[in-house]
Scaffold this active site. Structure first.
Site, PDB file in Angstrom:
ATOM      1  N   ASP A 141       0.786  -1.238   0.000  1.00  0.00           N
ATOM      2  CA  ASP A 141       0.000   0.000   0.000  1.00  0.00           C
ATOM      3  C   ASP A 141       0.817   1.288   0.000  1.00  0.00           C
ATOM      4  O   ASP A 141       0.250   2.369   0.069  1.00  0.00           O
ATOM      5  CB  ASP A 141      -1.007   0.016   1.146  1.00  0.00           C
ATOM      6  CG  ASP A 141      -0.365   0.164   2.515  1.00  0.00           C
ATOM      7  OD1 ASP A 141       0.871   0.249   2.603  1.00  0.00           O
ATOM      8  OD2 ASP A 141      -1.110   0.200   3.511  1.00  0.00           O
ATOM      9  N   CYS A 201     -19.283   0.623  13.353  1.00  0.00           N
ATOM     10  CA  CYS A 201     -17.984   1.253  13.092  1.00  0.00           C
ATOM     11  C   CYS A 201     -18.082   2.771  13.091  1.00  0.00           C
ATOM     12  O   CYS A 201     -17.121   3.463  13.459  1.00  0.00           O
ATOM     13  CB  CYS A 201     -17.415   0.762  11.763  1.00  0.00           C
ATOM     14  SG  CYS A 201     -18.417   1.145  10.305  1.00  0.00           S
TER      15      CYS A 201
END
Length: 388
Positions: A141, A201
């Site tokens: 990433d 979340c």
């Protein structure tokens, strides 16, 4: 990388790739087309337009290359997305109740996963290239690859309301990597979104970093503030950070799909006890050499000692532990203005007002921390007026 072997049929090719990935230590693999996530570029552009990337200037600078895998490498024909499970064996939020200890994000509690994954991607990709003659490139990433949208398009999971990838098999605990190849592979079906009406979340986020489901404002995110942000942490977020000194697992840990997650099986990805919840007192004593030695091979090392100690001081100021006051006061004269500013804020919360005034008399001429001194002295004056 490239190879020279004859190309087998696609089903055998895929079977070989799956076996190579498993042997290299990956838990899941799926394939997609380079153009499988066309909406990702527009979403990224809107994210940047609204300034939600904060000071991460590398995001707008690499937007063109991020728009599509083909922009990064024009010859790519298939994108192989791989996942490595890093599910914790412990509750990552339990440390938040122990305010004199440091909360470190699960992914950073051992060796830098970039190093682990890149080496293994190269092994799997090299074997594939040798077998097929196809060219390959590998990415983790740090490269301008839209990994999460591509992983969702490939069927590894779906992007949850916290914008991270969610897997039915691994919850929110997957490291992602990719192999770009010139080989033509049959793509897998994308995964459907299974979040439903759940808001776990979103609701757990301490700093309200989600303006809406599936949207993130990085400027309010504790992971951004403690890792990517290079300046003083805005005062509005300091108390909400609590004892989180590197990253934040709240939105990941809250996901109900974690009930299907498995503990990471490899020792290299398992949490080291001394990095799971170290005492803040030990961390405040680190100079540059001590910091580098303590976090050698860890992703934490990349932010440098000054930003790290800034984070530890914020946690100390939130701890309510008066025994840390002396250490914070000592750092008021640290060579780094970033550290000095955080030390003033922390000391103001832990030492007696008279001690803070003494520190100000000795060090208050520092122009780089003048605003921190004004704010700290103003707070104790307001407190004394209320209690008088």
């Amino acid at each position: 990388m490239s190879g020279a072997a004859a190309r087998p049929d696609r089903s055998r090719l895929r079977a070989f790739l799956d076996a190579a990935a498993r042997a290299a230590g990956f838990d899941v693999l799926r394939v997609t087309r380079p153009d499988a996530a066309p909406q990702a570029a527009a979403r990224l552009a809107e994210f940047v337009r609204q300034g939600r990337h904060g000071t991460m200037d590398w995001i707008p600078e690499t937007m063109e290359r991020r728009a599509s895998p083909s922009r990064l490498w024009s010859e790519v024909r298939s994108v192989v997305m791989l996942g490595m499970n890093y599910g914790p064996e412990h509750d990552p939020l339990a440390v938040l109740q122990h305010r004199s200890r440091a909360a470190i994000s699960v992914y950073a509690q051992n060796r830098d996963y970039h190093d682990v994954m890149k080496g293994r991607l190269k092994i799997a990709a090299g074997q594939f290239a040798a077998r097929t003659g196809a060219d390959v490139k590998v990415f983790v990433d740090t490269a301008p690859v839209m990994e999460k949208p591509l992983a969702a398009a490939a069927g590894l999971g779906w992007q949850g309301k916290h914008t991270n990838l969610v897997s039915r098999d691994f919850g929110s605990w997957l490291f992602l990597g990719s192999i770009f190849t010139t080989a033509e592979l049959d793509p897998d079906e994308p995964e459907q979104d299974h979040c439903g009406s759940c808001r776990a979340c979103l609701d757990i986020c301490p700093t309200d970093a989600f303006p809406a489901p599936y949207q993130l404002d990085a400027r309010r995110c504790i992971s951004y503030l403690t890792i990517e942000h290079k300046g003083p942490i805005p005062r509005a977020f300091r108390e909400k950070i609590g004892n989180r000194i590197y990253g934040c697992d709240d939105c990941l840990a809250a996901c109900p799909w974690n009930k299907f997650a498995r503990t990471a099986s490899e020792a290299k990805l398992a949490a080291r006890d001394d990095r799971r919840a170290p005492p803040l007192a030990d961390l405040l004593d680190l100079d540059d050499a001590g910091f580098r030695a303590t976090f050698s091979g860890s992703p934490i090392k990349r932010i440098g000692r000054d930003r790290f100690i800034r984070n530890v001081l914020i946690a100390a100021g939130n701890s309510g532990d008066a025994s840390l006051g002396r250490r914070c006061a000592d750092l008021v004269c640290d060579p780094s203005p970033l550290v000095r500013g955080a030390a003033i804020w922390a000391a103001a919360r832990l030492v007696h007002p008279n001690e803070l005034r003494r520190l100000h008399a000795a060090h208050g001429a520092d122009r780089e921390t003048a605003d921190e001194w004004r704010a700290a002295l103003g707070i104790i004056e307001q407190h004394e007026d209320v209690t008088a």
